[in-house]
Design an enzyme around this catalytic site. Structure first.
Site, PDB file in Angstrom:
ATOM      1  N   SER A 121      80.448  32.062  19.670  1.00 16.54           N
ATOM      2  CA  SER A 121      80.723  31.149  18.571  1.00 16.54           C
ATOM      3  C   SER A 121      80.059  29.796  18.810  1.00 16.54           C
ATOM      4  O   SER A 121      79.588  29.499  19.914  1.00 16.54           O
ATOM      5  CB  SER A 121      82.229  30.945  18.413  1.00 16.54           C
ATOM      6  N   LYS A 122      80.048  28.968  17.766  1.00 16.57           N
ATOM      7  CA  LYS A 122      79.501  27.621  17.878  1.00 16.57           C
ATOM      8  C   LYS A 122      80.240  26.820  18.945  1.00 16.57           C
ATOM      9  O   LYS A 122      79.634  26.030  19.668  1.00 16.57           O
ATOM     10  CB  LYS A 122      79.583  26.918  16.526  1.00 16.57           C
ATOM     11  N   ARG A 123      81.533  27.027  19.051  1.00 15.36           N
ATOM     12  CA  ARG A 123      82.321  26.292  20.064  1.00 15.36           C
ATOM     13  C   ARG A 123      81.828  26.594  21.476  1.00 15.36           C
ATOM     14  O   ARG A 123      81.832  25.714  22.336  1.00 15.36           O
ATOM     15  CB  ARG A 123      83.803  26.635  19.928  1.00 15.36           C
ATOM     16  N   ASP A 143      78.693  24.525  21.886  1.00 12.82           N
ATOM     17  CA  ASP A 143      79.018  23.112  22.042  1.00 12.82           C
ATOM     18  C   ASP A 143      79.565  22.826  23.437  1.00 12.82           C
ATOM     19  O   ASP A 143      79.249  21.806  24.054  1.00 12.82           O
ATOM     20  CB  ASP A 143      80.047  22.691  20.990  1.00 12.82           C
TER      21      ASP A 143
END
Length: 501
Positions: free
Chosen positions: A259-261, A264
């Site tokens: 995921s994007k998390r 990040d």
């Protein structure tokens, strides 16, 4: 004739898992001299995001995946945007209604919520299926006249598929093999929503049939919907395409979907391009990855070429690709490996290519250098870098003298005799005409040998005053590139700053 489609929804930036789906469809089409179609599935207008469609187009272009038929390319089976095909879907929904394989349902959200709570209170999961539909408010339980009146007066309704009760649904998947599902575990999915738009299930089946899709290659998340899709093909009396459901892209630790998390948190992108809208997200292109490296890396996340080979051009991927060599299990994403791929592709570039790219970075910093000089730098540091932008970190000291000297390096390497050694080196370089790497190396080494200086002390002291710390390529390469005037200036400044330390 093989015909495959990539059918993303324009609901935000395109995840690299979606790019991999597009890539596998593209490779399969090219391998079989087939057609690669891009269809925009925007039936859910509430989730539509401005700019997402253009982002999809640009992402595929950056990756080198040429679309044969699509929104921009056109083609014989358009339009290729689902929101422009609304009238088509209604016709096919009515075909199912007439056949008895679908029905109108008038249940309100409150009524559905009450049924859901009742099921949960008994420890069950609510399914709107054959065991429930006979007590709900739909055209199966209402008199025909009442149903028609509700439809004609505009009472909100949906059209649901009438899943047969208690049958074994059998089908095959190229990657997963033979699958059997009992229909009692499935619900009567909504095919047509109250807003007049079809759901994915109806629209994608109708479009795939009308666009003559031969193979549906899509993500694993659609595997639970496959029994319904198989039944829809049977209800329409159409021959179903062949299916292949791709494995998930997993987090670096292998636990759950990427995921994007995750990106990040660990400092890597999960989207091909920078996403500039709302909550922005970094992209592989803007992070300095070459599209060839990105595509190469992505292809091997789920597909096994059958050998230990890891570096493939797009044409070589086409030649070697097959659906049968796609793994069933999820593919763990490795950000370190992703950088390694880009490093390999950096090494395949010429010094001139790297210098041309680096020159643009230097211009933003106010430096303007002849390309031949930059080619020399590219040759000195290319093996140390994974991205062209890394060249600045590796070469910044070439462009300006050190403003400070690394304290730890000074403490360990600067000796009492360092100033005398450097003064002698400056004297030799001051009279040296040929400033090639080989020439300055010979002059300095001869001096050190003649004077009996400690070689380590001499080299470390020289590097400290030229660079400011103990890093960089060969010291004689640095001297040759800087030239006589700059080298002598830095030696004198360094002696003045460090004398007596």
């Amino acid at each position: 004739m093989v015909r495959v489609r990539f059918a993303p929804s324009p609901t935000g930036p395109l995840h690299i898992g979606g790019v991999r789906t597009a890539l596998y469809n593209y490779l399969f089409a090219r391998k079989n001299n087939g057609t690669f179609i891009l269809r925009i599935e925007d039936t859910d207008q509430t989730r539509y995001v401005e700019g997402a469609e253009e982002y999809i187009f640009e992402s595929l272009e950056w990756c080198g995946l040429k679309v044969d038929e699509g929104v921009r390319e056109g083609g014989p089976y358009g339009p290729y945007r689902q929101s422009e095909r609304k009238g088509i879907y209604r016709e096919y929904a009515e075909m199912l209604l007439k056949k008895g394989d679908a029905y109108y349902a008038f249940d309100t959200p409150e009524e559905l919520e009450n049924e859901r709570k009742r099921a949960e209170s008994g420890g069950e999961t609510f399914l709107y299926n054959s065991s429930v539909r006979d007590r709900m408010k739909n055209s199966l339980t209402l008199p025909e006249a009442e149903t028609l009146k509700k439809v004609e007066t505009g009472e909100p309704y949906v059209i649901r598929y009438r899943m047969p009760a208690g049958i074994q649904i059998e089908f095959d998947d190229i990657i997963r093999g033979h699958i059997t599902v009992n229909s009692s575990t499935l619900d009567d999915k909504v095919l047509f929503k109250s807003d007049g738009m079809p759901t994915y299930h109806l629209a994608n089946i109708v479009d795939d049939h009308l666009m003559k899709i031969t193979h549906v290659i899509r993500g694993e998340e659609w595997l639970p919907s496959l029994p319904l899709h198989v039944m829809l093909y049977r209800s329409f009396g159409w021959e179903a395409p062949l299916f292949a459901h791709l494995p998930l892209l997993l987090k670096p630790d292998g636990k759950g979907k990427l995921s994007k998390r995750d990106g990040d948190k660990m400092g890597f992108p999960v989207f091909p391009l920078y996403w500039p809208y709302g909550e922005t997200a970094r992209g592989y292109r803007e992070d300095g990855y070459y599209p060839e490296a990105f595509v190469n890396m992505l292809a091997l996340l789920g597909w096994n070429p059958g050998t230990d080979r890891e570096i493939f051009s797009l044409d070589e991927l086409v030649a070697g690709f097959s659906l049968e060599r796609i793994n069933k299990s999820g593919a763990r994403f490795d950000p370190v490996k992703a950088k390694w791929f880009n490093h390999i592709y950096i090494q395949r570039k010429t010094n001139n290519q790297l210098a041309m790219e680096f020159r643009e970075i230097l211009r933003t910093k106010g430096y303007h250098y002849d390309i031949n000089r930059l080619e020399i730098l590219a040759g000195l540091v290319r093996e140390r870098i994974s991205f062209v932008k890394d060249m600045w970190d590796e070469t910044s000291f070439f462009f300006s003298p050190p403003e400070a000297y690394n304290e730890e390096a000074v403490r360990k390497r600067w000796k009492e005799e360092s100033p005398a050694i450097l003064n002698d080196i400056a004297g030799v370089l001051g009279t040296t005409e040929d400033f090639s790497t080989e020439s300055v190396e010979e002059k300095i080494k001869n001096l050190i040998a003649a004077k009996g200086y400690n070689n380590g002390t001499a080299m470390h002291s020289l590097r400290l005053v030229l660079v400011g710390e103990l890093r960089g390529p060969g010291i004689f390469d640095i001297i040759s590139w800087l030239g006589r005037e700059e080298t002598l200036s830095r030696i004198n400044r360094g002696i003045e700053a460090l004398q007596g330390r």
